[in-house]
Design a protein around this motif. Structure first.
Motif, mmCIF file in Angstrom:
data_model
loop_
_atom_site.group_PDB
_atom_site.id
_atom_site.type_symbol
_atom_site.label_atom_id
_atom_site.label_comp_id
_atom_site.label_asym_id
_atom_site.label_seq_id
_atom_site.Cartn_x
_atom_site.Cartn_y
_atom_site.Cartn_z
ATOM 1 N N MET A 179 48.158 46.533 35.687
ATOM 2 C CA MET A 179 47.129 45.620 36.201
ATOM 3 C C MET A 179 47.731 44.690 37.258
ATOM 4 O O MET A 179 47.105 44.379 38.266
ATOM 5 C CB MET A 179 46.511 44.782 35.078
ATOM 6 C CG MET A 179 45.756 45.576 34.011
ATOM 7 S SD MET A 179 44.359 46.517 34.673
ATOM 8 C CE MET A 179 44.879 48.194 34.292
ATOM 9 N N VAL A 182 48.180 46.704 40.520
ATOM 10 C CA VAL A 182 46.929 46.854 41.271
ATOM 11 C C VAL A 182 46.585 45.530 41.954
ATOM 12 O O VAL A 182 46.196 45.490 43.132
ATOM 13 C CB VAL A 182 45.780 47.295 40.338
ATOM 14 C CG1 VAL A 182 44.450 47.291 41.080
ATOM 15 C CG2 VAL A 182 46.064 48.677 39.752
ATOM 16 N N HIS A 232 32.037 42.609 43.239
ATOM 17 C CA HIS A 232 33.418 43.107 43.216
ATOM 18 C C HIS A 232 33.455 44.630 43.386
ATOM 19 O O HIS A 232 34.314 45.163 44.080
ATOM 20 C CB HIS A 232 34.105 42.694 41.915
ATOM 21 C CG HIS A 232 34.500 41.245 41.892
ATOM 22 N ND1 HIS A 232 35.170 40.666 40.842
ATOM 23 C CD2 HIS A 232 34.319 40.254 42.806
ATOM 24 C CE1 HIS A 232 35.384 39.383 41.114
ATOM 25 N NE2 HIS A 232 34.868 39.113 42.288
ATOM 26 N N LEU A 236 35.280 46.791 46.353
ATOM 27 C CA LEU A 236 36.295 47.818 46.095
ATOM 28 C C LEU A 236 35.872 49.224 46.518
ATOM 29 O O LEU A 236 36.594 50.188 46.277
ATOM 30 C CB LEU A 236 36.660 47.832 44.600
ATOM 31 C CG LEU A 236 37.423 46.610 44.077
ATOM 32 C CD1 LEU A 236 37.502 46.645 42.559
ATOM 33 C CD2 LEU A 236 38.821 46.546 44.678
ATOM 34 N N SER A 241 39.478 54.963 43.235
ATOM 35 C CA SER A 241 40.161 54.972 41.942
ATOM 36 C C SER A 241 40.333 53.540 41.397
ATOM 37 O O SER A 241 40.252 53.320 40.191
ATOM 38 C CB SER A 241 41.507 55.696 42.046
ATOM 39 O OG SER A 241 42.418 54.939 42.813
ATOM 40 N N VAL A 242 40.551 52.575 42.275
ATOM 41 C CA VAL A 242 40.625 51.184 41.818
ATOM 42 C C VAL A 242 39.232 50.717 41.367
ATOM 43 O O VAL A 242 39.097 50.013 40.365
ATOM 44 C CB VAL A 242 41.195 50.257 42.916
ATOM 45 C CG1 VAL A 242 41.116 48.801 42.495
ATOM 46 C CG2 VAL A 242 42.639 50.622 43.228
ATOM 47 N N GLU A 244 37.013 52.565 40.021
ATOM 48 C CA GLU A 244 36.767 53.155 38.693
ATOM 49 C C GLU A 244 37.477 52.350 37.603
ATOM 50 O O GLU A 244 36.905 52.086 36.545
ATOM 51 C CB GLU A 244 37.227 54.614 38.656
ATOM 52 C CG GLU A 244 36.678 55.346 37.431
ATOM 53 C CD GLU A 244 37.355 56.667 37.154
ATOM 54 O OE1 GLU A 244 38.315 57.027 37.872
ATOM 55 O OE2 GLU A 244 36.932 57.339 36.186
ATOM 56 N N LEU A 245 38.730 51.961 37.864
ATOM 57 C CA LEU A 245 39.444 51.095 36.918
ATOM 58 C C LEU A 245 38.638 49.834 36.640
ATOM 59 O O LEU A 245 38.432 49.441 35.493
ATOM 60 C CB LEU A 245 40.800 50.653 37.501
ATOM 61 C CG LEU A 245 42.023 51.537 37.371
ATOM 62 C CD1 LEU A 245 43.243 50.777 37.896
ATOM 63 C CD2 LEU A 245 42.245 51.940 35.924
ATOM 64 N N TYR A 246 38.182 49.197 37.740
ATOM 65 C CA TYR A 246 37.431 47.945 37.613
ATOM 66 C C TYR A 246 36.200 48.144 36.729
ATOM 67 O O TYR A 246 35.902 47.338 35.846
ATOM 68 C CB TYR A 246 37.021 47.428 38.993
ATOM 69 C CG TYR A 246 36.428 46.037 38.947
ATOM 70 C CD1 TYR A 246 37.207 44.909 39.160
ATOM 71 C CD2 TYR A 246 35.075 45.839 38.629
ATOM 72 C CE1 TYR A 246 36.678 43.630 39.077
ATOM 73 C CE2 TYR A 246 34.532 44.574 38.536
ATOM 74 C CZ TYR A 246 35.336 43.465 38.763
ATOM 75 O OH TYR A 246 34.798 42.205 38.664
ATOM 76 N N VAL A 248 35.427 50.672 34.479
ATOM 77 C CA VAL A 248 35.665 51.073 33.088
ATOM 78 C C VAL A 248 36.168 49.885 32.253
ATOM 79 O O VAL A 248 35.709 49.657 31.135
ATOM 80 C CB VAL A 248 36.661 52.255 33.025
ATOM 81 C CG1 VAL A 248 37.106 52.526 31.592
ATOM 82 C CG2 VAL A 248 36.032 53.510 33.615
ATOM 83 N N ILE A 249 37.091 49.100 32.817
ATOM 84 C CA ILE A 249 37.634 47.975 32.050
ATOM 85 C C ILE A 249 36.575 46.874 31.891
ATOM 86 O O ILE A 249 36.400 46.320 30.804
ATOM 87 C CB ILE A 249 38.920 47.424 32.705
ATOM 88 C CG1 ILE A 249 39.979 48.527 32.794
ATOM 89 C CG2 ILE A 249 39.471 46.231 31.914
ATOM 90 C CD1 ILE A 249 41.193 48.168 33.649
ATOM 91 N N SER A 250 35.832 46.596 32.968
ATOM 92 C CA SER A 250 34.769 45.577 32.863
ATOM 93 C C SER A 250 33.728 45.982 31.831
ATOM 94 O O SER A 250 33.277 45.159 31.029
ATOM 95 C CB SER A 250 34.093 45.375 34.221
ATOM 96 O OG SER A 250 34.987 44.775 35.126
ATOM 97 N N HIS A 252 34.135 47.844 29.266
ATOM 98 C CA HIS A 252 34.704 47.704 27.923
ATOM 99 C C HIS A 252 34.659 46.242 27.459
ATOM 100 O O HIS A 252 34.384 45.954 26.294
ATOM 101 C CB HIS A 252 36.150 48.234 27.909
ATOM 102 C CG HIS A 252 36.652 48.577 26.546
ATOM 103 N ND1 HIS A 252 37.532 47.780 25.860
ATOM 104 C CD2 HIS A 252 36.360 49.607 25.724
ATOM 105 C CE1 HIS A 252 37.783 48.325 24.674
ATOM 106 N NE2 HIS A 252 37.094 49.443 24.571
ATOM 107 N N ILE A 253 34.902 45.323 28.386
ATOM 108 C CA ILE A 253 34.832 43.892 28.049
ATOM 109 C C ILE A 253 33.376 43.489 27.768
ATOM 110 O O ILE A 253 33.089 42.816 26.771
ATOM 111 C CB ILE A 253 35.421 43.025 29.192
ATOM 112 C CG1 ILE A 253 36.906 43.350 29.400
ATOM 113 C CG2 ILE A 253 35.225 41.534 28.900
ATOM 114 C CD1 ILE A 253 37.550 42.665 30.611
#
Lengths: 259, 259
Positions: A179, A182, A232, A236, A241-242, A244-246, A248-250, A252-253
């Motif tokens: 993290m 990135v 955001h 992005l 790929s960044v 997608e990270l943003y 999936v993690i968001s 989950h939160i």
């Protein structure tokens, strides 16, 4: 005095061998596929020598520590020739005790230091938690005394528990660090200094360890602020790929705190 | 002496107002949708009072700081009545300066403290980087002197740069903290103590900030150790959403270092 030999000279051996060498568990031999690496480690030790092969049949050591990458452990176990009554351990977080089962000794165990090691960064071993596993009471006793000689935090743990802990450690250490990577890349692309984020990062982890990560969670996903999340994601969009990270993690939160 | 009023009494106001109150920028009024929250903040200040409405037409303050959640800023801007020559700023990382454009004052700006704030955790404001934006030179001068009164790290930054930095900060802080939350949950489910991971977490971040996150990256994805990645995915199969996190982040690490 118990004599110890290392198989491997990577990041774990690089820190573990010198830590042991200062105690009653002196390191006498270091084997590595790359003899130059073994030699560099031997230079940090009092009386150790580079071992050219895995034939330890005439070795005076009692404990043999395999500290190679996970996928190389099996071939070491197949090749190694041990002296009588040798104890053989590995240092892996994810491999079960069982991978040592085919070695020509019944005295096997695990000696797992839970820490992130890089050759360039010194580590205070006294603070590194060490996790011991063995089915043999006598072996376990020796491994525990070896662990206590270098660390204040020694625990017995099963292969299954160690596996769970290793997955947790990947999130806590490897993913946390990624993290930051990135984050650094986003700053760099926008010609901003990563240094500006350092107080935030230090305080985030400090707070998380003090009041617990759930209590410490902040940010747009935690607040359910979907407008900012959308902005955001739009920002992005040039880096799929960044983004997608943003996402999936968001998500989950959001799912954890808002459902 | 410049007098200051706060609109909002959340995490940012909770730390920022007392920090300013010790300087030449004394806080005299606190407005909050919830008067009890405003009252709790006023109790931490020398001479401030709770303000019941957004009508500040007779206020003696010169600087008005909006420290409410992003989605509430717009309605504050529409409702607020300011005295003559008032400076109006917001403290948001993601909102542009433009959201203040419709306020009945030309003297607008941004005063963004880049830190994670929780009421329960003290913060040393001297170390909090502050980011200033204003199109008006005189306003900018006042905001910079206000920032320098409380922090050693003051920078000018545009709305676009601030937005990029805010996205980077979400990765560096919010997502980093969430990785710790997931890690804690895995430990808990397996009846293991989260405390065991704390030295690893502290050292991970320490190392990352010292040698840089790219140099500090370790773990199975970094090594391209697909066997361990598969085993971890199998271990996580009972929790689909955590397994997805594991997969997406690991893939991003593999793509970065192995392609």
């Amino acid at each position: 005095m118990t004599l110890v030999s290392f198989i491997g000279s990577g990041n774990v051996a690089w820190h573990l061998a010198p830590a042991l060498d200062n105690t009653d568990f002196a390191v006498r031999e270091v084997y590595s596929r790359n003899p130059a690496h073994a030699s560099a480690l031997v230079d940090k030790l009092y009386e150790a020598e580079v071992k050219a092969t895995l034939d330890f049949s005439t070795s005076n050591s009692h404990v043999f520590i395999i500290a190679v990458s996970d996928d190389a452990v099996e071939s070491v176990v197949q090749e190694i020739i041990l002296p009588e009554n040798a104890i053989l351990v590995h240092t892996s977080g994810s491999l079960p005790l069982d991978v040592l089962r085919y070695a020509a000794t019944p005295d096997i165990g695990v000696f797992y230091p839970l820490q992130t090691f890089s050759k360039s960064k010194k580590v205070d071993f006294k603070e590194v938690p060490l996790f011991i596993e063995s089915e043999n009471t006598e072996t376990e006793k020796i491994l525990i005394s070896m662990a206590k000689a270098i660390s204040k935090h020694v625990h017995k743990i099963s292969s299954q528990e160690r596996k769970a802990m290793h997955v947790a450690a990947v999130f806590a250490s490897n993913f946390t660090n990624h993290m930051l990577t990135v984050s650094q890349e986003i700053m760099k692309e926008n010609k901003l200094s990563f240094d500006w984020l350092k107080p935030l990062i230090a305080e985030t982890v400090n707070k998380s360890l003090t009041i617990g990560p759930e209590n410490a969670q902040t940010g747009p996903a935690r607040r359910g602020d979907f407008e900012t999340l959308d902005k955001h994601m739009e920002f992005l969009q040039q880096d799929e790929s960044v983004a997608e990270l943003y996402k999936v993690i968001s998500q989950h939160i959001v799912d954890k705190y808002h459902s």
